[in-house]
Design an enzyme around this catalytic site. Structure first.
Site, PDB file in Angstrom:
ATOM      1  N   ASP A  25      -8.586  50.878   3.817  1.00 50.01           N
ATOM      2  CA  ASP A  25      -7.247  51.467   3.975  1.00 50.01           C
ATOM      3  C   ASP A  25      -7.069  52.429   2.810  1.00 50.01           C
ATOM      4  O   ASP A  25      -7.063  52.002   1.651  1.00 50.01           O
ATOM      5  CB  ASP A  25      -6.163  50.384   3.923  1.00 50.01           C
ATOM      6  CG  ASP A  25      -6.145  49.525   5.180  1.00 50.01           C
ATOM      7  OD1 ASP A  25      -6.555  50.027   6.239  1.00 50.01           O
ATOM      8  OD2 ASP A  25      -5.729  48.359   5.105  1.00 50.01           O
ATOM      9  N   ASP A  45      -1.457  48.122  16.777  1.00 50.56           N
ATOM     10  CA  ASP A  45      -0.838  47.241  15.774  1.00 50.56           C
ATOM     11  C   ASP A  45       0.256  46.451  16.477  1.00 50.56           C
ATOM     12  O   ASP A  45       1.188  47.040  17.032  1.00 50.56           O
ATOM     13  CB  ASP A  45      -0.222  48.063  14.629  1.00 50.56           C
ATOM     14  CG  ASP A  45      -1.276  48.828  13.833  1.00 50.56           C
ATOM     15  OD1 ASP A  45      -2.462  48.446  13.902  1.00 50.56           O
ATOM     16  OD2 ASP A  45      -0.922  49.807  13.159  1.00 50.56           O
TER      17      ASP A  45
END
Length: 251
Positions: A10, A129
């Site tokens: 990330d 998500d």
């Protein structure tokens, strides 16, 4: 089906970070250095997510992607801020093997089909998500780094993206993200049963047992993890040995 182990980078402001439930980020290192390390470690693929690109309404950092891609021989999946086929082309030219789209796929589903036509379905991953709604007893899809709730139920959206031409799904449980309590087996299993394309489990890996469960209980095709690898709590090699010893075939 041979299972895959995928570390996730990330990236925010050019550095790898890791948080809990998408917030409270802490520094975990340089993307290119970590990529080189995981390449040597035996990772099957690497995911690079520019986590603030969609929120900030900008494109993914091409220079950082180039540097990262140059360090590895395994496939590099890049996501964050991809809105058009032109964005996809830039990333694929910069060294990405596949692109991962989330927010833009929701706001403009045609971009999935356009990308699949231009580059092949195998290059198009849809990142989903999801978060559990206690009120509706249902998992909903979120965009913009987990900041915006959509009307899409997770399983319905997974079925839709396959129809539109997606080649894979990267399914992240926001509830489990960074908590290290294990993947959300239930939603992973439901999505896996609803589609015929590969599904990667993401969000919640805290140990090798959790990764094994993603394969044996949810039938995921790949397991993605960040914290446990970045902070050296276990290694890709250890995970693969553990899984192999329990009769699951890994790359």
């Amino acid at each position: 089906m041979v299972k895959k182990i995928i570390p996730c980078l990330d990236v925010k402001d050019g550095r790898v970070v890791k948080g809990i439930q998408f917030v409270g980020l802490r520094d975990a290192g340089d993307p290119a250095e970590l990529a080189a390390f995981y390449n040597k470690e035996g990772a099957d693929e690497l995911v690079f997510l520019d986590i603030s690109a969609s929120v900030e309404g900008r494109d993914t950092m091409l220079d950082v992607v180039k540097k990262t891609a140059a360090q590895i021989s395994i496939p590099l999946i890049v996501g964050g801020g991809i809105r058009t086929t032109e964005n996809m082309k830039q990333l694929l030219d910069a060294g990405a093997s596949k692109v991962s789209i989330n927010s833009a796929a929701i706001s403009n589903p045609a971009v999935i089909t356009e990308g699949a036509k231009a580059f092949g379905s195998n290059k198009i991953i849809i990142a989903i998500d999801v978060k559990w709604s206690e009120e509706d007893q249902e998992w909903y899809v979120y965009t913009h780094g987990g900041q915006k709730k959509t009307d899409w139920k997770a399983v319905d959206w997974a079925i839709e993206v396959e129809k539109l031409g997606a080649g894979e799904i990267l399914l992240t449980s926001m509830d489990r993200d960074g908590e290290k309590d294990g993947y959300d087996i239930e939603i992973t299993k439901r999505v896996k049963e609803a589609v015929s394309i590969p599904v990667t489990a993401s969000g919640g890996a805290g140990n090798v047992e959790h990764i094994l469960a993603a394969f044996t209980e949810a039938n995921a095709d790949a397991a993605l993890a960040a914290s446990i690898f970045h902070f050296k709590e276990t290694s890709v090699a250890e995970v693969k040995n553990y899984i192999r010893e329990r009769g699951v075939e890994v790359k």
